[in-house]
Design a protein around this motif. Structure first.
Motif, PDB file in Angstrom:
ATOM      1  N   SER A  57       0.846  -1.177   0.000  1.00 14.37           N
ATOM      2  CA  SER A  57       0.000   0.000   0.000  1.00 14.37           C
ATOM      3  C   SER A  57       0.888   1.235   0.000  1.00 14.37           C
ATOM      4  N   THR A  58       0.257   2.370  -0.115  1.00 11.56           N
ATOM      5  CA  THR A  58       1.002   3.628  -0.007  1.00 11.56           C
ATOM      6  C   THR A  58       0.551   4.341   1.249  1.00 11.56           C
ATOM      7  N   TYR A  59       1.499   4.839   1.970  1.00 10.40           N
ATOM      8  CA  TYR A  59       1.161   5.546   3.194  1.00 10.40           C
ATOM      9  C   TYR A  59       0.850   7.007   2.857  1.00 10.40           C
ATOM     10  N   SER A  60      -0.356   7.426   3.183  1.00  9.05           N
ATOM     11  CA  SER A  60      -0.723   8.804   2.827  1.00  9.05           C
ATOM     12  C   SER A  60      -1.106   9.620   4.061  1.00  9.05           C
ATOM     13  N   GLY A  61      -0.373   9.416   5.094  1.00  6.12           N
ATOM     14  CA  GLY A  61      -0.641  10.202   6.301  1.00  6.12           C
ATOM     15  C   GLY A  61      -1.484   9.421   7.273  1.00  6.12           C
ATOM     16  N   TYR A  62      -1.418   9.840   8.503  1.00  4.43           N
ATOM     17  CA  TYR A  62      -2.125   9.120   9.563  1.00  4.43           C
ATOM     18  C   TYR A  62      -3.624   8.996   9.271  1.00  4.43           C
ATOM     19  N   ALA A  63      -4.193  10.131   8.881  1.00  2.00           N
ATOM     20  CA  ALA A  63      -5.650  10.185   8.760  1.00  2.00           C
ATOM     21  C   ALA A  63      -6.158   9.245   7.677  1.00  2.00           C
ATOM     22  N   ARG A  64      -5.320   9.020   6.657  1.00  4.46           N
ATOM     23  CA  ARG A  64      -5.797   8.216   5.526  1.00  4.46           C
ATOM     24  C   ARG A  64      -5.113   6.853   5.440  1.00  4.46           C
ATOM     25  N   ALA A  65      -4.433   6.501   6.518  1.00  2.51           N
ATOM     26  CA  ALA A  65      -3.701   5.228   6.481  1.00  2.51           C
ATOM     27  C   ALA A  65      -4.668   4.041   6.468  1.00  2.51           C
ATOM     28  N   GLY A  66      -5.843   4.238   7.037  1.00  3.27           N
ATOM     29  CA  GLY A  66      -6.845   3.165   7.024  1.00  3.27           C
ATOM     30  C   GLY A  66      -6.430   1.945   7.821  1.00  3.27           C
ATOM     31  N   VAL A  67      -5.693   2.184   8.875  1.00  2.00           N
ATOM     32  CA  VAL A  67      -5.256   1.059   9.706  1.00  2.00           C
ATOM     33  C   VAL A  67      -5.670   1.318  11.155  1.00  2.00           C
ATOM     34  N   GLU A  68      -5.704   0.245  11.917  1.00  2.00           N
ATOM     35  CA  GLU A  68      -5.995   0.410  13.344  1.00  2.00           C
ATOM     36  C   GLU A  68      -4.711   0.619  14.139  1.00  2.00           C
ATOM     37  N   ILE A  69      -3.662   0.009  13.642  1.00  2.73           N
ATOM     38  CA  ILE A  69      -2.356   0.121  14.303  1.00  2.73           C
ATOM     39  C   ILE A  69      -1.312   0.338  13.225  1.00  2.73           C
ATOM     40  N   LEU A  70      -0.417   1.270  13.490  1.00  4.35           N
ATOM     41  CA  LEU A  70       0.655   1.525  12.517  1.00  4.35           C
ATOM     42  C   LEU A  70       2.000   1.345  13.210  1.00  4.35           C
ATOM     43  N   PHE A  71       2.840   0.509  12.648  1.00  4.87           N
ATOM     44  CA  PHE A  71       4.193   0.338  13.164  1.00  4.87           C
ATOM     45  C   PHE A  71       5.147   1.149  12.293  1.00  4.87           C
ATOM     46  N   ALA A  72       6.012   1.893  12.942  1.00 11.26           N
ATOM     47  CA  ALA A  72       7.045   2.646  12.228  1.00 11.26           C
ATOM     48  C   ALA A  72       8.385   2.169  12.764  1.00 11.26           C
TER      49      ALA A  72
END
Lengths: 657, 162
Positions: free
Chosen positions: B85-100
């Motif tokens: 996928s492409t990461y397009s910012g927190y608001a549009r990430a569409g995930v419940e949890i994001l690992f960086a």
């Protein structure tokens, strides 16, 4: 004025001080370290809180900071379920009462204003922050970015709240960035990613703080303002401020004319410990010393993981800070300062850093203290130690924390107390667990020392090497009015009845006490707190340890603030954990286990330890039932739990016998 | 304002396959995860989570610049499907949890056997070599069935109360 013996020993701490135009009788500041969660849901101060605050006012501190109140009507600044509010005059009467309590006791009264920012909006569906940086802890709310108008409104709310606190009779106010609240959110690179005048450079990030200081100073020009600022956020690895940046921000606060900087450490979500038992006392002192060196003309207060007044006295003597800021140790023992002044430090109930206080806040519960069962119940007479109407002769069976807490509480009320224990010293199993505790053995051992001192001072007779058998008791119990069974619990071996070769297993409690020798290859069956403590200590001593647990997870009975520590230790020590797995047979060469999915495996071991759930030692209840007028129980002998329940139940029983 | 540099987390089939094996091997952790539940993983360097870079990065993305790559882990019928996928910012990430995750930690994970990767992620979270964001409340995450996984990573207890 007569100088008390302890004051002569700690001359720096008990020296008079000053903040602004207000004199303090000593250099001890009660810190608003924690919100109590005792109040009404709308932010009004409750009777419970007032009763607690009365105790705080009487702690003997020269300066007392009342717990943080949120300043905005919406509750965007509200971090805790029952946090105090100061956004409206309708809250004034209770604030006036608190300021009165503090002044009656001769202390300077400070009101903290706490806007929680990233950790706020507890009743709302969002929190406000300088920038949208999502939460790392699911307890908190999703963020909204503040507009410049929002920022100005928040500054005004703080200034108005400060004015209201002064009108209520407080001498000064305090704002805080401790633990990652709004002020910290603006200061930190982690949460402030704005590109306008409030973000980017450190000068810009500090703008909100400077405006806040300026706003409050203008609103309350004759009253001191204290600011709590991180010396270390512990967020730098996640993109937060470095320590150097923290001190640059302090410089900005100094330049704005704050009257005192309270140096603090850490954020709620920081990936490192800051105030738990695993941090050695004195660990963070260097931050205060650096602040004092950089800002010699500004008062510096400090107290993170500095629980001992003797250490604080030394630090002040060395010029590391000006005021010892203390809170949790005073939750554990509100008499701490008086005991220090009277040279009775051996009687102090030490804060053991279990963080029961904070753990409960994050479950929206009022805070409590493992060491102080009366905390939060000051308003209830049933929790107070009052002289007994009828002086009784009380026999306590078991010299563990539950029995001893009951014994000393009853003795304080005037009862005559005798304790029987089958061992040769007091403390019960706590002695063993304390010795093995990887976090900080001395803290848990201090509980045992406290009981040693207090039983001696209160004249509680302890008969060691005496097992309370029915035969013994038949000849003994007629001498007593009350018997208290506090005989603890034991490993439930019956749970292992179906395990072939279960007789080869050692008992975890025997291992913890060092009564039996263990080998180099160990399997521990059961990953509750006893199993974990034993496994960790053996692994640290060099054994290869495997844990077998039937449940899905380890640490099921461990309190929330220590679960992650056990998890980390298990990993760091290389302990293999087999969850959802049970033991089939124990042989001379090890253990055969089977997983829930049916996979079988042999785990080599020369030692297998049973650390399965415990069974309460309740037989004595039945044995004594027809032998004595009153028969009671407390602690693990009722339901096996832990230290907190043992101490609290022992105390409550001691209060009502 | 320059475009964000893509992170080092490669999108090649081998790397995706590696993650798929990681999740397949730990299938028990995700058996109860509600269909459509989604987690993301990005290289921290790409995310711009380092102070001062994030706002610029989001602005660049909103302006149409290519976002960094994100590996998405999506629950389907009790298993995790690894997607790109492409990461397009927190608001549009569409995930419940994001690992960086830091580049070095990502590289380490790629070199590990699949059985060891989640352990390495847990360690990286603890040491600060990886971080995570949550976009749902604790109860929402529990209801979605994340508890076992979060617990395995130590996240349920991480952070507050230290």
């Amino acid at each position: 004025m007569t100088v008390k013996p302890g004051e002569r020993k700690l001359p720096e701490l008990f020296r008079p001080g000053r903040i602004g135009r207000f004199a303090t009788r000593n250099l001890i500041k009660y810190g608003a370290c924690c919100v109590s969660n005792y109040n009404e849901r709308d932010g009004r101060i409750s009777k419970r809180e007032l009763a607690r605050t009365r105790i705080i006012a009487g702690t003997g501190c020269g300066m007392i900071t009342n717990q943080g109140a949120y300043p905005d009507p919406l509750g965007e600044g509200k971090a805790y379920f029952r946090q105090v509010a100061i956004h409206d005059d309708r809250f004034l009467p209770e604030f006036e009462e608190i300021a009165g309590y503090i002044h009656d006791e001769g202390a300077v009264a400070i009101q903290q204003i706490l806007h929680a920012g990233r950790y706020g909006g507890i009743d709302l569906g969002y929190c406000i922050q300088p920038s949208i940086v999502p939460q790392t802890l699911p307890h908190f709310r999703p963020p909204r970015e503040m507009s410049v108008a929002d920022i100005r409104a928040v500054v005004d709310q703080h200034a108005t709240a400060a004015k209201r606190a002064i009108r209520a009779g407080f001498d000064g106010t305090e704002v805080t960035s401790f633990m990652g609240y709004l002020l910290a959110n603006f200061n930190s690179r982690f949460t402030n990613q704005r590109t306008d005048a409030y973000g980017g450079s450190i000068e810009n990030r500090g703008r909100f703080m400077r405006e806040l200081i300026d706003g409050i100073k203008q609103a309350t020009p004759d009253h001191p303002l204290i600011i709590r600022l991180n010396g270390a956020e512990l967020m730098d690895r996640w993109g937060g401020n470095t320590e150097d940046e923290c001190f640059e921000l302090m410089q900005q606060a100094v330049d704005c004319g704050v009257d005192m900087i309270s140096v603090t450490v850490g954020w709620q979500e920081a990936p490192e410990s800051s105030i738990g038992r695993d941090i050695a006392p004195g660990h963070w002192n260097y931050l205060a010393a650096r602040a004092k060196k950089l800002f010699p003309n500004t008062l510096i207060a400090f107290g993170n993981r500095l629980p001992d007044p003797r250490m604080a006295n030394e630090c002040i003597a060395k010029g590391e800070f000006d005021f010892w800021e203390v809170c949790r140790p005073l939750l554990a023992d509100p008499e701490l300062v008086h005991k220090a002044a009277e040279d009775r430090l051996d009687e102090v109930r030490r804060c053991v850093g279990s963080l029961n206080c904070l753990s409960r806040l994050f479950r929206d519960l009022p805070y409590t203290c493992t060491m102080n069962p009366a905390l939060g119940h000051e308003v209830e007479p049933e929790y107070q130690i009052r002289p007994a109407a009828v002086k009784k002769r009380i026999l306590v069976v078991g010299a563990g924390p539950a029995g001893l807490e009951c014994a000393i509480t009853a003795a304080k009320r005037g009862h005559t107390v005798v304790v029987l224990d089958k061992g040769d010293r007091i403390g019960g199993n706590l002695v063993a667990y304390a010795k093995l505790d990887l976090a900080r053995s001395e803290d848990l051992s201090s509980i045992v020392s406290h009981y040693e001192v207090m039983t001696r001072k209160l004249g509680v007779e302890i008969r060691f090497n005496t097992e309370a058998t029915p035969k013994l008791m038949r000849g003994l119990l007629h001498q007593f009015d009350v018997a208290v069974v506090a005989a603890g619990a034991r490993i439930d071996r019956a749970r292992l009845a179906g395990v072939e070769g279960a007789g080869r297993m050692l008992d975890a409690i025997d291992v913890a006490h060092g009564r039996v020798a263990t080998g180099r290859e160990v399997v521990v069956v059961g990953a509750g707190k006893i199993g974990l403590v034993v496994a960790e200590s053996l692994a640290q001593a060099g054994a290869k340890v495997t844990i077998v647990e039937e449940d899905k997870r380890i640490a099921g009975d461990v309190m929330p603030s220590f679960k992650w520590r056990h998890s980390a230790w298990v990993e760091e020590l290389g302990i293999e954990t087999l969850t959802q797995t049970r033991v089939q047979r124990v042989t001379a060469s090890g253990v055969d286990v089977v997983s829930e999915k049916g996979g079988e495996r042999h785990v080599p071991a020369d030692t297998v330890i049973a650390a399965t759930p415990r069974l309460p030692n309740q037989q004595l209840f039945h044995d004594f039932e027809w032998m004595i007028d009153e028969l009671h129980g407390c602690g693990d002998s009722l339901v096996p739990r832990g230290l907190d329940a043992a101490i609290h139940e022992g105390y409550r029983l001691g209060c009502r016998l | 304002m320059g475009a964000i540099e893509p992170g080092v987390e490669p999108l090649d089939a081998a790397a995706a396959g590696h993650w798929q094996v990681v999740f397949d091997r730990s299938a028990g952790l995700f058996a109860g995860l509600a269909d459509g539940s989604r987690m993301g993983l990005v290289a921290r360097s790409a995310l711009g989570a380092v102070g001062g870079r994030h706002a610029a990065g989001v602005a660049a993305m909103l302006a149409g610049a290519a976002g960094p790559r994100m590996r998405a882990f999506e629950a389907r019928e009790g298993a995790i499907e690894v997607r790109e996928s492409t990461y397009s910012g927190y608001a549009r990430a569409g995930v419940e949890i994001l690992f960086a995750v830091d580049d070095a930690a990502l590289a380490r994970m790629r070199g590990l056997a699949a059985d060891s990767v989640l352990g390495a992620l847990k360690l990286a979270l603890r040491t600060g070599d990886a971080m995570f964001y949550v976009f749902r409340t604790k109860y929402e995450l529990q209801d979605a069935g994340y508890e076992d996984f979060l617990d395995t990573l130590g996240l349920a207890f991480l952070g507050a109360c230290r």
